[in-house]
Design a protein around this motif. Sequence first.
Motif, PDB file in Angstrom:
ATOM      1  N   ASP A 195      32.516  33.193  36.682  1.00 30.71           N
ATOM      2  CA  ASP A 195      31.253  33.762  37.167  1.00 30.71           C
ATOM      3  C   ASP A 195      30.883  33.236  38.552  1.00 30.71           C
ATOM      4  N   TYR A 196      31.214  31.974  38.797  1.00 31.76           N
ATOM      5  CA  TYR A 196      30.892  31.384  40.099  1.00 31.76           C
ATOM      6  C   TYR A 196      31.587  32.160  41.230  1.00 31.76           C
ATOM      7  N   PHE A 197      32.896  32.383  41.054  1.00 31.09           N
ATOM      8  CA  PHE A 197      33.639  33.079  42.116  1.00 31.09           C
ATOM      9  C   PHE A 197      33.260  34.563  42.166  1.00 31.09           C
ATOM     10  N   GLU A 198      32.969  35.099  40.996  1.00 27.73           N
ATOM     11  CA  GLU A 198      32.518  36.491  40.931  1.00 27.73           C
ATOM     12  C   GLU A 198      31.245  36.662  41.779  1.00 27.73           C
ATOM     13  N   GLY A 199      30.345  35.699  41.626  1.00 28.39           N
ATOM     14  CA  GLY A 199      29.099  35.726  42.393  1.00 28.39           C
ATOM     15  C   GLY A 199      29.365  35.653  43.888  1.00 28.39           C
ATOM     16  N   GLU A 200      30.260  34.740  44.279  1.00 31.76           N
ATOM     17  CA  GLU A 200      30.639  34.600  45.685  1.00 31.76           C
ATOM     18  C   GLU A 200      31.242  35.904  46.206  1.00 31.76           C
ATOM     19  N   TRP A 201      32.062  36.487  45.342  1.00 31.77           N
ATOM     20  CA  TRP A 201      32.751  37.712  45.712  1.00 31.77           C
ATOM     21  C   TRP A 201      31.745  38.839  45.982  1.00 31.77           C
ATOM     22  N   ASN A 202      30.824  38.974  45.039  1.00 30.21           N
ATOM     23  CA  ASN A 202      29.858  40.068  45.169  1.00 30.21           C
ATOM     24  C   ASN A 202      28.974  39.914  46.412  1.00 30.21           C
ATOM     25  N   VAL A 234      45.721  24.772  48.615  1.00 29.31           N
ATOM     26  CA  VAL A 234      46.124  25.304  47.313  1.00 29.31           C
ATOM     27  C   VAL A 234      44.945  25.133  46.343  1.00 29.31           C
ATOM     28  N   GLY A 235      44.681  26.196  45.607  1.00 27.76           N
ATOM     29  CA  GLY A 235      43.539  26.208  44.700  1.00 27.76           C
ATOM     30  C   GLY A 235      42.401  27.061  45.237  1.00 27.76           C
ATOM     31  N   ASP A 236      42.453  27.358  46.546  1.00 33.26           N
ATOM     32  CA  ASP A 236      41.404  28.189  47.140  1.00 33.26           C
ATOM     33  C   ASP A 236      41.490  29.626  46.645  1.00 33.26           C
ATOM     34  N   TRP A 237      40.331  30.237  46.524  1.00 34.19           N
ATOM     35  CA  TRP A 237      40.265  31.682  46.272  1.00 34.19           C
ATOM     36  C   TRP A 237      40.009  32.369  47.612  1.00 34.19           C
ATOM     37  N   VAL A 238      40.771  33.399  47.892  1.00 37.03           N
ATOM     38  CA  VAL A 238      40.622  34.096  49.163  1.00 37.03           C
ATOM     39  C   VAL A 238      40.430  35.593  48.952  1.00 37.03           C
ATOM     40  N   ALA A 239      39.864  36.235  49.984  1.00 35.65           N
ATOM     41  CA  ALA A 239      39.741  37.694  49.977  1.00 35.65           C
ATOM     42  C   ALA A 239      40.889  38.251  50.811  1.00 35.65           C
ATOM     43  N   LEU A 240      41.603  39.195  50.217  1.00 35.25           N
ATOM     44  CA  LEU A 240      42.778  39.766  50.878  1.00 35.25           C
ATOM     45  C   LEU A 240      42.553  41.233  51.205  1.00 35.25           C
TER      46      LEU A 240
END
Length: 352
Positions: A11-18, A64-70
């Motif tokens: 949910d944390y990354f989902e929130g960041e994503w949105n 490594v471990g980072d979430w990125v937008a592609l």
Amino acid sequence: MINLKDYGWNDYFEGEWNRKADEGMFPGRIIADFGQQLRIATGKGELSAGRPIARGDDSMQLAVGDWVALESSLQGTGVVIRFVLERRTKFSRAAAGIEVKEQVVAANADTVFLIQSLNRDFNLRRLERYLIAAWDSGALPVVVLTKADCCEDAAEKTSLVYAAAPGVEVFAISSVTGQGIEEIRKYLLPGKTVALLGSSGVGKSTLVNRLAGEELLKTQSIRQDDSKGRHTTTHRELVLLPGGGLLLDTPGMRMLSLWETDTGMDIMFGDIEQLVESCRFHDCRHENEPGCAVVEALASGKLEKKRWESWQKLQKELAHLEAKRNGKLRLQEKQWGRQIAKIQKEHSKGRF
Ligand SMILES: Nc1nc2c(ncn2[C@@H]2O[C@H](COP(=O)(O)OP(=O)(O)OP(=O)(O)O)[C@@H](O)[C@H]2O)c(=O)[nH]1
Ligand SMILES: [Mg+2]
Ligand SMILES: [Zn+2]
């Protein structure tokens, strides 16, 4: 197909994503760092992408471990990294070299295994450094002492670590005999990331293979004395275990120079900081001034000499680092400190 939740999407990354992503972008997690090339797990499978050119503000310093937008590249042949999602945790050190720079060793780990071997690598002072950095990372530190099969005083060393690491779980394990392996499995939960950190040759990759139940990673083939271990792992890599859970293997670190240390220093050396403040003179040098609380505590045995020396050394190192930093950087860290405080509150409620 890859299910991103297995890789720790939540949910944390989902929130960041949105909040940040544009149409046409898709998320991925960096699972291996080959320098210029990064390997990324995405919903479309594993992909490779070039490391973006770092901007002045370090916002694209990826780990490594980072979430990125592609996004698909304009030529349509590959993918490009557009931005990195705000990290939940990061284990950092000061990068080697003259430049004052942060190096993120592991991003978005939930737990960090601070690994030392029970033979020649064992060193409480070094462990203190790892613990400080770990507390500051926002991830939960756990001490793992390896090679219990070739050490006669494992119990004694384990209790020394317990004393030096208040509030931290300590395990003596052996990847050869299997001792302690089942106990540390409790940290391997679906979608949770455990980073393995420590010197070269202590058995990090061997432990990954043991926990995975298969030879996922290359380990040092000839058993050497770990004090002169060659570096076997050359890049950071995040592996998904067959039974769920993620392990982030790292190359052995020669030196862990501290970077950001507010909370970590407090947790590890809060007692000394209190002592120092209770000296009669506020500019006490703790040598032979009257009313020096430190001298008193050393004399009564309340304060261990080695810990005191360790604190002094760390203070010096931190003062040196601080002197080199600029105001802008300090501001960024204050914001980060606030986020860590929030996560630590969650830890204390038993969620990690
Ligand atoms: N006796 C014994 N040997 C071990 C154990 N774990 C690892 N080793 C040996 O220690 C050596 C180093 O192991 P690695 O897993 O390659 O060490 P590493 O920490 O990944 O090292 P780097 O990749 O260089 O950072 C290998 O020869 C392993 O077989 C253990 O529990 N007991
Ligand atoms: Mg290794
Ligand atoms: Zn004093």
